[in-house]
Design a protein around this motif. Structure first.
Motif, PDB file in Angstrom:
ATOM      1  N   ASN A 109       0.825  -1.213   0.000  1.00 55.53           N
ATOM      2  CA  ASN A 109       0.000   0.000   0.000  1.00 55.53           C
ATOM      3  C   ASN A 109       0.859   1.263   0.000  1.00 55.53           C
ATOM      4  O   ASN A 109       0.464   2.273  -0.583  1.00 55.53           O
ATOM      5  CB  ASN A 109      -0.987  -0.026   1.166  1.00 55.53           C
ATOM      6  N   LEU A 112       1.751   1.766  -3.488  1.00 55.08           N
ATOM      7  CA  LEU A 112       0.599   2.322  -4.217  1.00 55.08           C
ATOM      8  C   LEU A 112       0.520   3.833  -4.023  1.00 55.08           C
ATOM      9  O   LEU A 112       0.295   4.585  -4.973  1.00 55.08           O
ATOM     10  CB  LEU A 112      -0.687   1.642  -3.728  1.00 55.08           C
ATOM     11  N   SER A 117      -1.213   3.745  -9.088  1.00 52.57           N
ATOM     12  CA  SER A 117      -1.763   2.451  -9.509  1.00 52.57           C
ATOM     13  C   SER A 117      -1.464   2.124 -10.970  1.00 52.57           C
ATOM     14  O   SER A 117      -1.605   0.987 -11.391  1.00 52.57           O
ATOM     15  CB  SER A 117      -3.275   2.453  -9.296  1.00 52.57           C
ATOM     16  N   VAL A 118      -1.070   3.127 -11.731  1.00 56.66           N
ATOM     17  CA  VAL A 118      -0.853   2.874 -13.168  1.00 56.66           C
ATOM     18  C   VAL A 118       0.520   2.223 -13.361  1.00 56.66           C
ATOM     19  O   VAL A 118       1.528   2.743 -12.868  1.00 56.66           O
ATOM     20  CB  VAL A 118      -0.942   4.197 -13.962  1.00 56.66           C
ATOM     21  N   PRO A 119       0.564   1.089 -14.062  1.00 54.66           N
ATOM     22  CA  PRO A 119       1.862   0.412 -14.238  1.00 54.66           C
ATOM     23  C   PRO A 119       2.862   1.249 -15.054  1.00 54.66           C
ATOM     24  O   PRO A 119       2.481   2.106 -15.835  1.00 54.66           O
ATOM     25  CB  PRO A 119       1.502  -0.872 -15.011  1.00 54.66           C
ATOM     26  N   PHE A 120       4.121   0.953 -14.848  1.00 53.67           N
ATOM     27  CA  PHE A 120       5.207   1.571 -15.623  1.00 53.67           C
ATOM     28  C   PHE A 120       5.839   0.496 -16.511  1.00 53.67           C
ATOM     29  O   PHE A 120       5.742  -0.695 -16.218  1.00 53.67           O
ATOM     30  CB  PHE A 120       6.308   2.098 -14.696  1.00 53.67           C
ATOM     31  N   TRP A 212       7.818  -7.645 -17.690  1.00 52.95           N
ATOM     32  CA  TRP A 212       6.440  -7.830 -17.196  1.00 52.95           C
ATOM     33  C   TRP A 212       5.794  -6.544 -16.727  1.00 52.95           C
ATOM     34  O   TRP A 212       4.714  -6.562 -16.185  1.00 52.95           O
ATOM     35  CB  TRP A 212       6.435  -8.840 -16.025  1.00 52.95           C
ATOM     36  N   PHE A 213       6.479  -5.423 -16.871  1.00 53.75           N
ATOM     37  CA  PHE A 213       6.026  -4.108 -16.405  1.00 53.75           C
ATOM     38  C   PHE A 213       6.093  -4.039 -14.874  1.00 53.75           C
ATOM     39  O   PHE A 213       6.163  -5.061 -14.200  1.00 53.75           O
ATOM     40  CB  PHE A 213       4.618  -3.765 -16.879  1.00 53.75           C
ATOM     41  N   ASP A 215       4.156  -3.003 -11.600  1.00 53.90           N
ATOM     42  CA  ASP A 215       2.940  -2.547 -10.940  1.00 53.90           C
ATOM     43  C   ASP A 215       2.959  -3.039  -9.504  1.00 53.90           C
ATOM     44  O   ASP A 215       3.646  -4.004  -9.174  1.00 53.90           O
ATOM     45  CB  ASP A 215       1.666  -2.956 -11.701  1.00 53.90           C
ATOM     46  N   VAL A 216       2.230  -2.352  -8.672  1.00 55.93           N
ATOM     47  CA  VAL A 216       2.387  -2.575  -7.232  1.00 55.93           C
ATOM     48  C   VAL A 216       1.937  -3.962  -6.792  1.00 55.93           C
ATOM     49  O   VAL A 216       2.274  -4.397  -5.701  1.00 55.93           O
ATOM     50  CB  VAL A 216       1.650  -1.492  -6.410  1.00 55.93           C
ATOM     51  N   ASN A 217       1.194  -4.642  -7.634  1.00 57.54           N
ATOM     52  CA  ASN A 217       0.701  -5.972  -7.258  1.00 57.54           C
ATOM     53  C   ASN A 217       1.540  -7.092  -7.866  1.00 57.54           C
ATOM     54  O   ASN A 217       1.148  -8.253  -7.843  1.00 57.54           O
ATOM     55  CB  ASN A 217      -0.753  -6.128  -7.706  1.00 57.54           C
ATOM     56  N   MET A 218       2.676  -6.739  -8.443  1.00 60.04           N
ATOM     57  CA  MET A 218       3.445  -7.732  -9.199  1.00 60.04           C
ATOM     58  C   MET A 218       4.115  -8.779  -8.303  1.00 60.04           C
ATOM     59  O   MET A 218       4.445  -9.867  -8.765  1.00 60.04           O
ATOM     60  CB  MET A 218       4.525  -7.026 -10.029  1.00 60.04           C
ATOM     61  N   PRO A 221       2.359 -12.948  -7.135  1.00 60.70           N
ATOM     62  CA  PRO A 221       2.424 -14.128  -8.011  1.00 60.70           C
ATOM     63  C   PRO A 221       3.850 -14.663  -8.177  1.00 60.70           C
ATOM     64  O   PRO A 221       4.051 -15.878  -8.241  1.00 60.70           O
ATOM     65  CB  PRO A 221       1.888 -13.631  -9.355  1.00 60.70           C
ATOM     66  N   ILE A 222       4.820 -13.750  -8.210  1.00 60.43           N
ATOM     67  CA  ILE A 222       6.216 -14.182  -8.360  1.00 60.43           C
ATOM     68  C   ILE A 222       6.646 -14.935  -7.102  1.00 60.43           C
ATOM     69  O   ILE A 222       7.244 -16.018  -7.168  1.00 60.43           O
ATOM     70  CB  ILE A 222       7.139 -12.963  -8.607  1.00 60.43           C
TER      71      ILE A 222
ATOM     72  N   LEU B 241       0.858  -6.713 -22.092  1.00 58.59           N
ATOM     73  CA  LEU B 241       1.918  -7.736 -22.158  1.00 58.59           C
ATOM     74  C   LEU B 241       1.748  -8.624 -23.390  1.00 58.59           C
ATOM     75  O   LEU B 241       2.723  -8.974 -24.060  1.00 58.59           O
ATOM     76  CB  LEU B 241       1.855  -8.621 -20.907  1.00 58.59           C
ATOM     77  N   LEU B 269       1.506   1.750 -21.999  1.00 58.22           N
ATOM     78  CA  LEU B 269       2.535   0.736 -21.723  1.00 58.22           C
ATOM     79  C   LEU B 269       3.090   0.128 -23.007  1.00 58.22           C
ATOM     80  O   LEU B 269       4.089  -0.578 -22.991  1.00 58.22           O
ATOM     81  CB  LEU B 269       1.940  -0.401 -20.882  1.00 58.22           C
TER      82      LEU B 269
END
Lengths: 292, 387
Positions: A109, A112, A117-120, A212-213, A215-218, A221-222, B241, B269
């Protein structure tokens, strides 16, 4: 070898080597401190976003942006030790683990709020260059990810098994009290462990950003796949993390292509469950009794 | 000593009574203080926060503009936001909290189908009209008289994707790549039916998980199956992606992408050359070309929030203005608001024209776009409607 197979194997190796790096971060912390750090995924995301700050927002050349981001991650490891681990280290392990889960949420958070919230899309040192490998079009960055990951793993292996400090870290991992009695600065070894975890997750974050860009939620899953990788490879084993990571990466890619894309994650976690049932120490892990 | 304790208890009881009274009477207090409070369930944090941010911003803007123009029914409009993250249980609890705390005449529900479905029984119990933006057909199939959808249903999107690939681009062998959830899976099945009905062939349907970061195996599989066009049913980042991977893999066949991929946050993106051969659908043609009101909205949004608005979030802006018109006319009576929402016909908003059908769907068409070569700018091609 068909183009498709080459494509899948290289993609699987790139993904798998990232899982291996993150898996090693899990192992380092767990071996030294006895704690499974459930904020590992969020540390990957912070590493990636630090490279966004240095490489995109500050506009530094990547040769400076990457070391600056890694320095930030080393500092992050120290702060994590001081703020989370040290105050909780004498509490029951479950308390520390829950602490890492909570701090993971706080980190996510905070990221965030800081980065939005917008990915880079972070830059790669190779731009969007594609190279021909046995007729398959492979992203140069994917090959870079594989090379850097294995270089990092090699350096870590040499550090742990070929240096005096590495020997001290292993001593702390084996028996904290005995190591203290031998005059080893246990707290310093803990700090070093968290710094290494920061560097490993930071490297993983920097490497995956252009693929994979950011983003704060990346992170989650990894970390989840990396966790599966070390269960399969062996929770206390460096070679286990590498083999487990590569196996999970390849299983994802080849499973999606040749079995079912819908069940590829199910396949990975099914293998993990089978290992937990049949060989809980993983491929290379030692039984608990063997450690004494 | 005992006396002191008794006084202490009385104070505690008085405190509890006062707190309870405040809780029970809070809507009346809110009304008395000259405000009409409505609820908004927004994914402010979590994996859906990109679209959640647009939803959040567009309602903030609507609230301020409405209040600047005199508010609603002579009172100030207050939107109470609750974060619903990506969790159904959080969404339900947030809904119950907002109903308990402010007893609103209307609630804006989240923009995600599973959360809408989880909250739907509570909406029925509360009998409070709600506007929502989850696209899943499963929501309107509930035929809940209190629910009103303010963007096109996923079924229309699937229809538009399939129609554009077959009729628009004239492709005969379509490969469908979809996110494996309540949005992608039904969308892929619906698109498959339309493609087959158009006399074309679906050469493969490949799924990926929302959290996946590498879909090259699925793309390769569809290519090997002989696809001459991909339909991509995705959200923003995952769709971006996919387009990046398609380019990296040297695949040059056209891609028709769902609305999540075409929103500004996702397009930014993707490099312009990765958008070559990409067509897509969007909930609306949100462009200054459409007229001064749309142009003013885009400018205000960008000036205030420093990002481009997207149609996905902007539908809530329209929803808020529809609500203003209704509150001005019928006041905060829930049944009257529900009946007025059912009767909406031909309301021209920023995103679309709104007409409520028997299932509570208020939007019935969406726009197809190409990309101007060498840029990320969408170029309007046509509108496809459910009819």
């Amino acid at each position: 070898m068909s183009q498709q197979l080459v494509q899948l194997i290289v993609s699987g190796l790139a993904v798998g080597s990232v899982y291996a790096l993150v898996g090693l971060a899990f192992i380092m912390v767990n071996e030294a401190t006895g704690v499974v750090n459930f904020a590992t995924g969020q540390m990957v995301a912070i590493g990636c976003f630090l490279s966004v700050t240095t490489g995109i927002q500050m506009g530094l050349p990547l040769a400076a942006a990457y070391p600056a981001a890694l320095a930030g991650m080393a500092l992050f490891g120290i702060v994590f030790y001081a703020v989370v681990f040290r105050p909780l280290q004498d509490r029951p392990v479950v308390t520390v683990i829950i602490g890492t889960v909570m701090i993971g949420i706080v980190i996510q958070n905070s990221a965030l709020i800081t980065w939005g919230s917008v990915p880079f899309r972070p830059r790669s040192p190779f731009g969007r260059q594609v190279v021909d490998v046995f007729g398959a079009a492979i992203s140069a960055h994917a090959l870079f990810v594989i090379a850097v990951s294995f270089l990092m793993i090699g350096l870590l292996y040499a550090f742990i098994y070929r240096t005096a400090i590495g020997a001290r870290m292993r001593a702390v991992a084996q028996d904290r009290d005995a190591a203290r009695l031998m005059g080893i600065g246990v707290d310093r070894m803990f700090v070093l462990t968290w710094v290494i975890a920061g560097l490993l997750t930071g490297t993983a974050g920097i490497l995956v950003g252009p693929m994979w860009f950011a983003d704060v939620n990346m992170g989650d899953p990894i970390a989840l796949k990396a966790f599966a990788a070390i269960i399969i490879g062996g929770f206390s084993s460096v070679p286990g993390a590498i083999v487990g990571g590569v196996l999970v990466g390849l299983a994802e890619m080849l499973g999606a292509a040749y079995i079912s894309s819908a069940y590829k994650d199910g396949l990975v976690f099914l293998v993990m469950i089978l290992f937990l049932l049949v060989r809980p120490q993983g491929i290379f892990g030692e039984r608990i009794g063997q450690r004494a | 000593m005992a006396n002191k304790r008794a006084v202490g208890r009385r104070k505690v009881l008085a405190g509890i009574a006062a707190t309870t009274g405040l809780t029970i009477w809070s809507p009346r207090l809110s009304a008395q203080s000259g405000e009409i409070a409505i609820g908004a369930m927004v994914p402010i944090t979590g994996p859906f926060n990109v679209s959640g941010q647009q939803y959040h911003f567009s309602l903030q803007m609507a609230q301020d503009e409405i209040n600047a123009k005199g508010g609603v029914a002579g009172k100030k409009l207050k939107i109470v936001f609750e974060d619903v993250k990506d969790s159904n249980s959080v969404a339900v609890n947030a809904y119950l909290k907002v109903v308990r705390d402010i007893n609103p005449p209307l609630v804006f529900l989240s923009s995600y189908t599973t959360q809408n479905l989880a909250t739907e029984p509570e909406v029925t119990k509360a009998q409070i009209p709600a506007m929502y933006a989850g696209g899943g057909d499963a929501v309107h199939m509930k035929k809940n008289p209190w629910l009103f959808r303010i963007r096109p249903a996923d079924g229309i999107q699937a229809l538009a994707l399939a129609k554009h690939a077959t009729e628009g681009l004239g492709k005969k062998k379509i490969g469908i790549l979809f996110v494996q959830n309540d949005f992608g899976q039904p969308g892929a099945i619906a698109a498959e039916k339309v493609i087959k009905a158009a006399g074309a062939e679906v050469v493969g349907m490949e799924a990926y998980a929302f959290t996946d970061n590498d879909m090259s195996a699925q793309i390769q599989k569809l290519k090997n199956a002989g696809a001459d066009c991909f339909i991509c049913i995705s959200y923003g980042k995952d769709g971006a992606l996919i387009l990046k991977l398609v380019k990296e893999m040297g695949i040059t066949i056209p891609v028709v992408a769902s609305s999540g991929v075409m929103v500004p946050a996702a397009r930014n993106l993707i490099a312009p050359d990765e958008l070559t051969n990409v067509n897509g659908v969007m909930d609306a043609y949100l462009s200054a070309e459409r007229g001064p009101e749309v142009a003013a909205y885009i400018k205000s949004f960008k000036d205030r929030f420093k990002i481009d608005p997207d149609p996905f979030g902007s539908c809530y802006y329209d929803g808020a203005w529809i609500l203003k018109g209704i509150l001005d006319k019928v006041g905060p009576d829930r049944v009257k608001i529900r009946d007025a929402l059912k009767a909406v016909k031909g309301y021209k908003g920023i995103t679309n024209t709104f007409t409520t059908d028997a299932d509570g769907n208020m939007v019935h068409s969406l726009a197809v776009f190409g990309i101007k070569p060498g840029t990320r700018d969408p170029v309007f091609i046509r509108t496809i409607s459910a009819a």
